[in-house]
Scaffold this motif. Structure first.
Motif, PDB file in Angstrom:
ATOM      1  N   HIS A   1       0.862  -1.186   0.000  1.00  0.00           N
ATOM      2  CA  HIS A   1       0.000   0.000   0.000  1.00  0.00           C
ATOM      3  C   HIS A   1       0.897   1.234   0.000  1.00  0.00           C
ATOM      4  O   HIS A   1       1.882   1.297   0.741  1.00  0.00           O
ATOM      5  N   PRO A   2       0.593   2.243  -0.823  1.00  0.00           N
ATOM      6  CA  PRO A   2       1.457   3.426  -0.920  1.00  0.00           C
ATOM      7  C   PRO A   2       1.722   4.116   0.408  1.00  0.00           C
ATOM      8  O   PRO A   2       2.819   4.640   0.643  1.00  0.00           O
ATOM      9  N   GLN A   3       0.739   4.130   1.296  1.00  0.00           N
ATOM     10  CA  GLN A   3       0.944   4.831   2.560  1.00  0.00           C
ATOM     11  C   GLN A   3       1.956   4.136   3.454  1.00  0.00           C
ATOM     12  O   GLN A   3       2.499   4.764   4.366  1.00  0.00           O
ATOM     13  N   GLN A   4       2.247   2.872   3.192  1.00  0.00           N
ATOM     14  CA  GLN A   4       3.293   2.186   3.954  1.00  0.00           C
ATOM     15  C   GLN A   4       4.672   2.780   3.695  1.00  0.00           C
ATOM     16  O   GLN A   4       5.583   2.606   4.503  1.00  0.00           O
ATOM     17  N   VAL A   5       4.840   3.444   2.566  1.00  0.00           N
ATOM     18  CA  VAL A   5       6.131   4.055   2.242  1.00  0.00           C
ATOM     19  C   VAL A   5       6.053   5.577   2.260  1.00  0.00           C
ATOM     20  O   VAL A   5       6.964   6.257   1.784  1.00  0.00           O
ATOM     21  N   GLY A   6       4.964   6.113   2.802  1.00  0.00           N
ATOM     22  CA  GLY A   6       4.858   7.558   2.955  1.00  0.00           C
ATOM     23  C   GLY A   6       4.280   8.298   1.767  1.00  0.00           C
ATOM     24  O   GLY A   6       4.468   9.508   1.636  1.00  0.00           O
ATOM     25  N   LEU A   7       3.565   7.591   0.891  1.00  0.00           N
ATOM     26  CA  LEU A   7       2.939   8.230  -0.268  1.00  0.00           C
ATOM     27  C   LEU A   7       1.459   8.446   0.003  1.00  0.00           C
ATOM     28  O   LEU A   7       0.731   7.491   0.317  1.00  0.00           O
TER      29      LEU A   7
ATOM     30  N   GLU B   1      -8.441   9.345 -17.361  1.00  0.00           N
ATOM     31  CA  GLU B   1      -9.723   8.656 -17.133  1.00  0.00           C
ATOM     32  C   GLU B   1      -9.506   7.265 -16.542  1.00  0.00           C
ATOM     33  O   GLU B   1     -10.201   6.853 -15.595  1.00  0.00           O
ATOM     34  N   GLN B   2      -8.553   6.520 -17.090  1.00  0.00           N
ATOM     35  CA  GLN B   2      -8.306   5.163 -16.605  1.00  0.00           C
ATOM     36  C   GLN B   2      -7.698   5.163 -15.202  1.00  0.00           C
ATOM     37  O   GLN B   2      -8.009   4.286 -14.380  1.00  0.00           O
ATOM     38  N   VAL B   3      -6.839   6.131 -14.918  1.00  0.00           N
ATOM     39  CA  VAL B   3      -6.278   6.240 -13.572  1.00  0.00           C
ATOM     40  C   VAL B   3      -7.376   6.608 -12.574  1.00  0.00           C
ATOM     41  O   VAL B   3      -7.443   6.052 -11.470  1.00  0.00           O
ATOM     42  N   ASP B   4      -8.250   7.527 -12.953  1.00  0.00           N
ATOM     43  CA  ASP B   4      -9.371   7.886 -12.075  1.00  0.00           C
ATOM     44  C   ASP B   4     -10.208   6.667 -11.729  1.00  0.00           C
ATOM     45  O   ASP B   4     -10.710   6.541 -10.601  1.00  0.00           O
ATOM     46  N   ARG B   5     -10.384   5.765 -12.686  1.00  0.00           N
ATOM     47  CA  ARG B   5     -11.162   4.542 -12.427  1.00  0.00           C
ATOM     48  C   ARG B   5     -10.543   3.720 -11.313  1.00  0.00           C
ATOM     49  O   ARG B   5     -11.263   3.096 -10.506  1.00  0.00           O
ATOM     50  N   LEU B   6      -9.218   3.687 -11.241  1.00  0.00           N
ATOM     51  CA  LEU B   6      -8.544   2.901 -10.209  1.00  0.00           C
ATOM     52  C   LEU B   6      -8.816   3.446  -8.814  1.00  0.00           C
ATOM     53  O   LEU B   6      -8.808   2.690  -7.832  1.00  0.00           O
ATOM     54  N   PHE B   7      -9.034   4.760  -8.718  1.00  0.00           N
ATOM     55  CA  PHE B   7      -9.210   5.391  -7.415  1.00  0.00           C
ATOM     56  C   PHE B   7     -10.680   5.663  -7.094  1.00  0.00           C
ATOM     57  O   PHE B   7     -10.985   6.197  -6.024  1.00  0.00           O
TER      58      PHE B   7
ATOM     59  N   PHE C   1      -9.464  -0.562  -7.949  1.00  0.00           N
ATOM     60  CA  PHE C   1      -8.490  -1.321  -7.159  1.00  0.00           C
ATOM     61  C   PHE C   1      -8.001  -0.522  -5.957  1.00  0.00           C
ATOM     62  O   PHE C   1      -7.990  -1.009  -4.827  1.00  0.00           O
ATOM     63  N   TRP C   2      -7.565   0.718  -6.175  1.00  0.00           N
ATOM     64  CA  TRP C   2      -7.069   1.532  -5.067  1.00  0.00           C
ATOM     65  C   TRP C   2      -8.203   2.150  -4.268  1.00  0.00           C
ATOM     66  O   TRP C   2      -8.046   2.404  -3.068  1.00  0.00           O
ATOM     67  N   GLY C   3      -9.334   2.370  -4.895  1.00  0.00           N
ATOM     68  CA  GLY C   3     -10.480   2.887  -4.157  1.00  0.00           C
ATOM     69  C   GLY C   3     -11.003   1.903  -3.128  1.00  0.00           C
ATOM     70  O   GLY C   3     -11.583   2.300  -2.106  1.00  0.00           O
ATOM     71  N   ARG C   4     -10.820   0.614  -3.374  1.00  0.00           N
ATOM     72  CA  ARG C   4     -11.293  -0.419  -2.446  1.00  0.00           C
ATOM     73  C   ARG C   4     -10.338  -0.651  -1.293  1.00  0.00           C
ATOM     74  O   ARG C   4     -10.657  -1.364  -0.349  1.00  0.00           O
ATOM     75  N   ARG C   5      -9.162  -0.038  -1.348  1.00  0.00           N
ATOM     76  CA  ARG C   5      -8.205  -0.202  -0.257  1.00  0.00           C
ATOM     77  C   ARG C   5      -8.299   0.992   0.676  1.00  0.00           C
ATOM     78  O   ARG C   5      -8.535   2.104   0.243  1.00  0.00           O
ATOM     79  N   PRO C   6      -8.080   0.774   1.973  1.00  0.00           N
ATOM     80  CA  PRO C   6      -8.231   1.873   2.950  1.00  0.00           C
ATOM     81  C   PRO C   6      -7.120   2.917   2.811  1.00  0.00           C
ATOM     82  O   PRO C   6      -5.951   2.574   2.612  1.00  0.00           O
ATOM     83  N   TRP C   7      -7.491   4.167   2.922  1.00  0.00           N
ATOM     84  CA  TRP C   7      -6.557   5.290   2.925  1.00  0.00           C
ATOM     85  C   TRP C   7      -6.809   6.137   4.175  1.00  0.00           C
ATOM     86  O   TRP C   7      -7.963   6.420   4.508  1.00  0.00           O
ATOM     87  N   THR C   8      -5.745   6.497   4.836  1.00  0.00           N
ATOM     88  CA  THR C   8      -5.849   7.385   5.991  1.00  0.00           C
ATOM     89  C   THR C   8      -5.527   8.788   5.546  1.00  0.00           C
ATOM     90  O   THR C   8      -4.396   9.066   5.126  1.00  0.00           O
TER      91      THR C   8
END
Length: 452
Positions: free
Chosen positions: A394-400, A433-439, A444-451
């Motif tokens: 997950h990106p937030q694990q590396v500070g993103l 457009e395709q990147v927006d779909r991921l979030f 894929f990234w929209g279904r993962r938790p973000w703090t």
């Protein structure tokens, strides 16, 4: 050692010897005298790799009658960085003595000695201390020059010592970063298929076979790697060595082993993401995240209806060369700007060329997606493998944060002229457009938790 490695060595231009097995650190001296008969040697290491193998390697060299200069050992902390200033340091050190280097461990150390030796017109050998990346046997060195990460041309080592128990005893994070580096060959293969079908960069079958031949086996047993199972480490080590040999065979670039997932990592490395950590955030951890980024993008677009894309609308919205340069400059700062401009403009298309490219993409899309489906794995499967070995997923694990990670999808294509999936989507006018779909919530990234 696999028959595939033996066959690869018969056609390798640079590497003559790979000794892989249990308890083979003691073979270092024999291999050195075989390759550099009568030459003086110097051991290069850092504090960590010296502690792992320095005494055994040195004893093996002396027992074989090799005269040794004083070893050069970088500090264990802070970790040595793969920047050209350190190449110059080693070049001056080695150049002042008639010696052949034996470098112990790490991808960074290997790349630095590789480039410094090559600039002096000398060969060297490497003793691998961790299954942490695929660059040991690779042609070229990944080094930052004036802050911009690039692959510098230089010959691969003439000999490799791969002691499997040493690899298995390396810190777990080293193994996890090796899996992260290796698993990206899966979407990288799809990127090469794409470039092949569009006539941009044909697949070299020999290099492809080396990179892909042991890939699935190498990443198939994450629990075995955690448990330090000898068979699992043999498979991982062979996969990493073969990946390096694939780049050595191809020679043109690192294309056989590097796709858009690596470009994500290179962007973050040039921005020094995680370099303040102790130990620093590794290349393979970032590449693993890049792998999830690109696999999820591929998963979205293999079902895309390219015939529905309005070619003339995409051409009408295309930026001029001048506007493209301005656009690239708006995304980067400092030493990254000028190289990014050059890399982007090297693959720039005129409006007429874009029209032809879009029509070619439409014509080739069925073949592209058929071959890509056979090559790819679901991002969820890659995520499970990365989790299993203790890599980041997950990106937030590396500070993103979400914005910076999302922007990397748009920026990564600008730092290399290499053609990958983000280039295709950009040419079709649908990348954002395709990147927006991921979030999106169901992406894929929209279904993962973000703090936040």
């Amino acid at each position: 050692m696999s028959d595939l490695i033996e066959r690869a060595l018969r056609s390798a231009d640079d590497t003559d010897v790979v000794v892989m097995g249990d308890g083979v650190l003691g073979e270092t001296g024999r291999v050195f005298t075989r390759l550099f008969d009568g030459a003086r040697g110097i051991v290069v290491a850092d504090g960590n790799t010296w502690a792992v193998a320095g005494e055994q390697v040195t004893a093996s060299l002396r027992d074989a009658g090799v005269e040794l200069a004083e070893p050069y050992v970088f500090p264990a902390s802070p970790s040595v960085y793969a920047e050209y200033e350190n190449v110059e340091l080693l070049r001056e050190l080695l150049g002042g003595q008639d010696v052949r280097a034996v470098v112990i461990g790490s991808g960074t150390l290997n790349d630095l000695v590789k480039k410094a030796s090559d600039e002096l017109g000398r060969r060297y050998m490497v003793v691998c201390t961790a299954a942490s990346m695929d660059g040991y046997a690779a042609f070229g060195a990944s080094v930052s020059v004036d802050g911009f990460k690039t692959t510098l041309t230089c010959r691969a080592p003439q000999g490799l010592i791969v002691d499997l128990p040493t690899l298995a005893e390396a810190p777990r994070r080293c193994t996890a970063t090796g899996v992260g580096d290796l698993i990206e060959k899966i979407p990288a293969g799809a990127d090469w298929i794409l470039a092949d079908e569009l006539g941009i960069e044909p697949v070299d079958q020999g290099s492809w076979d080396l990179a892909q031949g042991r890939l699935r086996a190498a990443i198939s047993d994450p629990q075995g790697l955690v448990d330090r199972n000898p068979g699992s480490f043999t498979a991982l080590a062979e996969g990493l060595v073969l990946s390096g040999l694939s780049m050595q065979k191809y020679r043109i670039s690192s294309r056989p082993a590097s796709g858009a997932g690596h470009l994500f990592s290179h962007v973050w490395e040039m921005e020094h993401l995680g370099m303040e950590q102790d130990p620093p955030l590794t290349h393979g951890f970032k590449v693993g995240l890049g792998t999830l980024a690109t696999l999820s993008l591929w998963q979205n677009v293999v079902d895309m209806d390219v015939e529905a894309i309005d070619t003339e609308a995409a051409v009408a919205a295309w930026r001029s060369r001048e506007d493209t340069e301005a656009y690239v400059r708006s995304w980067f700062t400092g030493n990254m700007v000028e190289p990014a401009v050059k890399q982007t403009l090297d693959k720039y298309l005129t409006a007429d060329q874009l029209r032809e490219r879009i029509e070619l993409i439409k014509a080739k899309w069925p073949a592209i997606t058929a071959r890509a489906r056979a090559q790819l794995i679901p991002p969820e499967q890659a995520e499970s493998i990365l989790k299993g070995v203790g890599a980041f997923y997950h990106p937030q694990q590396v500070g993103l944060d979400r914005r910076r990670f999302k922007d990397t999808y748009l920026r990564c294509r600008m730092i290399r002229s290499r053609y990958t999936l983000p280039d295709t989507l950009f040419e079709l006018g649908v990348l954002t457009e395709q990147v927006d779909r991921l979030f999106a919530p169901d992406g894929f990234w929209g279904r993962r938790p973000w703090t936040e």
